[in-house]
Design an enzyme around this catalytic site. Structure first.
Site, short mmCIF file in Angstrom:
data_model
loop_
_atom_site.label_atom_id
_atom_site.label_comp_id
_atom_site.label_asym_id
_atom_site.label_seq_id
_atom_site.Cartn_x
_atom_site.Cartn_y
_atom_site.Cartn_z
N GLU A 161 0.80 -1.23 -0.02
CA GLU A 161 -0.06 -0.08 -0.10
C GLU A 161 0.97 1.20 -0.02
O GLU A 161 1.38 1.61 1.22
CB GLU A 161 -0.95 -0.30 1.15
CG GLU A 161 -1.94 0.79 0.92
CD GLU A 161 -1.89 2.29 1.31
OE1 GLU A 161 -1.20 2.98 0.41
OE2 GLU A 161 -2.10 2.65 2.36
N GLU A 210 5.01 11.39 -1.95
CA GLU A 210 5.81 10.47 -1.05
C GLU A 210 6.81 9.42 -2.17
O GLU A 210 7.55 9.04 -1.42
CB GLU A 210 4.76 9.63 -0.11
CG GLU A 210 3.96 10.26 0.69
CD GLU A 210 3.28 9.28 1.62
OE1 GLU A 210 3.64 8.08 2.24
OE2 GLU A 210 2.06 9.58 1.93
N1 SAH Z 1 1.05 -1.92 4.73
C1 SAH Z 1 0.79 -1.21 5.73
C2 SAH Z 1 1.38 0.39 6.04
C3 SAH Z 1 1.14 1.20 4.80
S1 SAH Z 1 2.05 2.79 4.90
C4 SAH Z 1 -0.91 -1.12 5.70
O1 SAH Z 1 -1.19 -1.25 4.31
O2 SAH Z 1 -1.40 -0.67 6.54
C5 SAH Z 1 3.62 2.23 4.13
C6 SAH Z 1 4.73 1.77 5.08
O3 SAH Z 1 5.87 1.64 4.28
C7 SAH Z 1 4.94 2.76 6.03
O4 SAH Z 1 5.18 1.98 7.35
C8 SAH Z 1 6.46 2.79 5.77
O5 SAH Z 1 7.44 3.12 6.77
C9 SAH Z 1 7.08 1.96 4.87
N2 SAH Z 1 8.01 2.05 3.80
C10 SAH Z 1 8.06 3.01 2.94
N3 SAH Z 1 8.73 2.99 2.13
C11 SAH Z 1 9.84 2.04 2.53
C12 SAH Z 1 10.87 1.23 2.14
N4 SAH Z 1 11.57 1.99 1.12
N5 SAH Z 1 11.22 0.26 2.65
C13 SAH Z 1 10.81 -0.08 3.79
N6 SAH Z 1 9.39 0.33 4.03
C14 SAH Z 1 9.11 1.31 3.58
#
Ligand code: SAH
Length: 376
Positions: free
Chosen positions: A136, A145
């Protein structure tokens, strides 16, 4: 997802940003380490229902398969993947939220399947390739973002040739709308400037320093904040006064970072309401879970963030004020040229430009007007 970070990350001179990881962590990732922020996303019913249906109505895509969850956050998508029958789920999370995800997987009896790995997906090394990538990654107006870059990186490194992306497709939309938000923002701006003028008078009177030399800078700072930044709003469908148009389509299986670094489009937006004030354009997105050509979904699922009378999503829509607004009627069309590029100071934020031109039903054409907007 959709967080509200701000601040700057370093950029390289080549156009492709050389991201300073520490700065990026301080500005971007930090917000995701809070449960309150994860909870906000977990409480978005439209988002949750779409991902839940996408996984469980397409369980054959998961049963016995290896899954990578990019940015697992609380672990929710990884846990669902395991419940749908995955053999193994690699759940990668950059922040300390990884520890909570691990605990949640344990408490829900899937710790033997869900392996939480703390780190950025760009850096992790998995022991095997995966059948499914679920993530997501969508920000405001889809691309804020720039997290899809990380999903592309994960896909190119770890997805098997016949693997499937969840979601598989994404689209950005633009529509003509009516709204009083511009007037409200103008009022807020005037109040901020009146307050500044009082501050200048007081500082001169009480402390003997004339601050007026900074008035111009303060004005432009506030102009950017109140008048040139796009506005988050959950619009009602009846605020949309004409036809919406797709300005970008992304195939998540094949898109490259170059494909999404900039968005440029030219669209005609026909007005469908008698007598309206076109005060802004609104932007939103949808994503689809269709599987792939070789592995089509059992049931296609859509996550749509368009204006919705039932309340909408935590993404809402982005409102881009038009200055000046235009009086329009049914049969008129607005030609919009749109561009969106990443901000030089922070690759996760966007700079946009709109050129809009009213074509009246009668054939009369008005001069084009250009407005810059920031998605911060
Ligand atoms: N999958 C969860 C969170 C979505 S929010 C849900 O659907 O509820 C996106 C998440 O991705 C955040 O927790 C952020 O810290 C993580 N994230 C973003 N870019 C990332 C990266 N390059 N590597 C690892 N985690 C990442």
């Amino acid at each position: 997802m959709a967080s509200l970070p701000n601040g700057a990350a370093a950029t390289g001179s080549s156009g492709a940003p050389a991201v300073d990881k520490e700065v990026d962590f301080a500005n971007y990732f930090c917000t995701y380490a809070y449960l309150y922020h994860q909870k906000e996303m977990l409480c978005d019913r439209v988002r949750m229902d779409a991902y839940h249906s996408a996984v469980f109505r397409n369980a054959p895509h998961f049963r016995g398969k290896v899954v990578l969850d990019v940015g697992t956050g609380s672990g929710i998508l990884a846990i669902w993947s395991a419940q749908a029958g995955a053999r193994k789920v690699y759940a990668v999370e950059a922040t300390d939220m990884a520890e909570h995800a691990r605990e949640l997987a344990r408490a829900n009896g899937v710790a033997d399947i869900v392996e939480v790995i703390q780190g950025t997906v760009e850096d992790v090394v998995l022991p095997e390739k995966v059948d499914v990538i679920i993530s997501e990654w969508m920000g405001y107006f889809l691309l804020r973002e720039s997290m899809f870059d990380s999903v592309i990186c994960a896909r190119d490194r770890w997805l098997k040739p016949d693997g499937v992306m969840y979601p598989s497709h994404a689209r950005m939309w633009l529509a003509p709308i009516r709204t009083g938000l511009g007037d409200k923002k103008m009022e807020d701006f005037d109040i901020a400037m009146d307050d500044w003028n009082l501050f200048v008078e007081d500082t001169q009177a009480y402390y003997g320093v004339n601050m007026n030399a900074l008035t111009k800078a303060y004005r432009s700072e506030n102009e950017k904040y109140y008048l040139k930044s796009s506005i988050w709003n959950n619009l009602h469908p009846n605020q949309v006064i004409g036809q919406a148009a797709v300005i970008k389509e992304i195939d998540c299986l094949t898109a490259t970072v170059d494909d999404i670094r900039e968005v440029r489009a030219q669209v005609m937006l026909p007005i469908s309401l008698d007598e309206a004030r076109l005060a802004a354009l609104a932007g939103w997105f949808d994503v689809h879970f269709r599987g792939s050509k070789q592995n089509p979904a059992v049931e296609e699922v859509e996550l749509n963030t368009a204006p919705n009378e039932r309340g909408g999503t935590h993404w809402g829509q982005q409102v881009f004020l038009l200055k000046p607004p235009l009086k329009v009627t049914r049969g008129d069309s607005v030609k919009v040229s749109f561009s969106m590029v990443r901000s030089k100071e922070n690759h996760r934020l966007m700079d946009m430009e709109f050129t809009y031109e009213l074509h009246e039903f009668s054939g009369k054409q008005h001069p084009a007007i250009t407005t810059k907007m920031y998605l911060e």
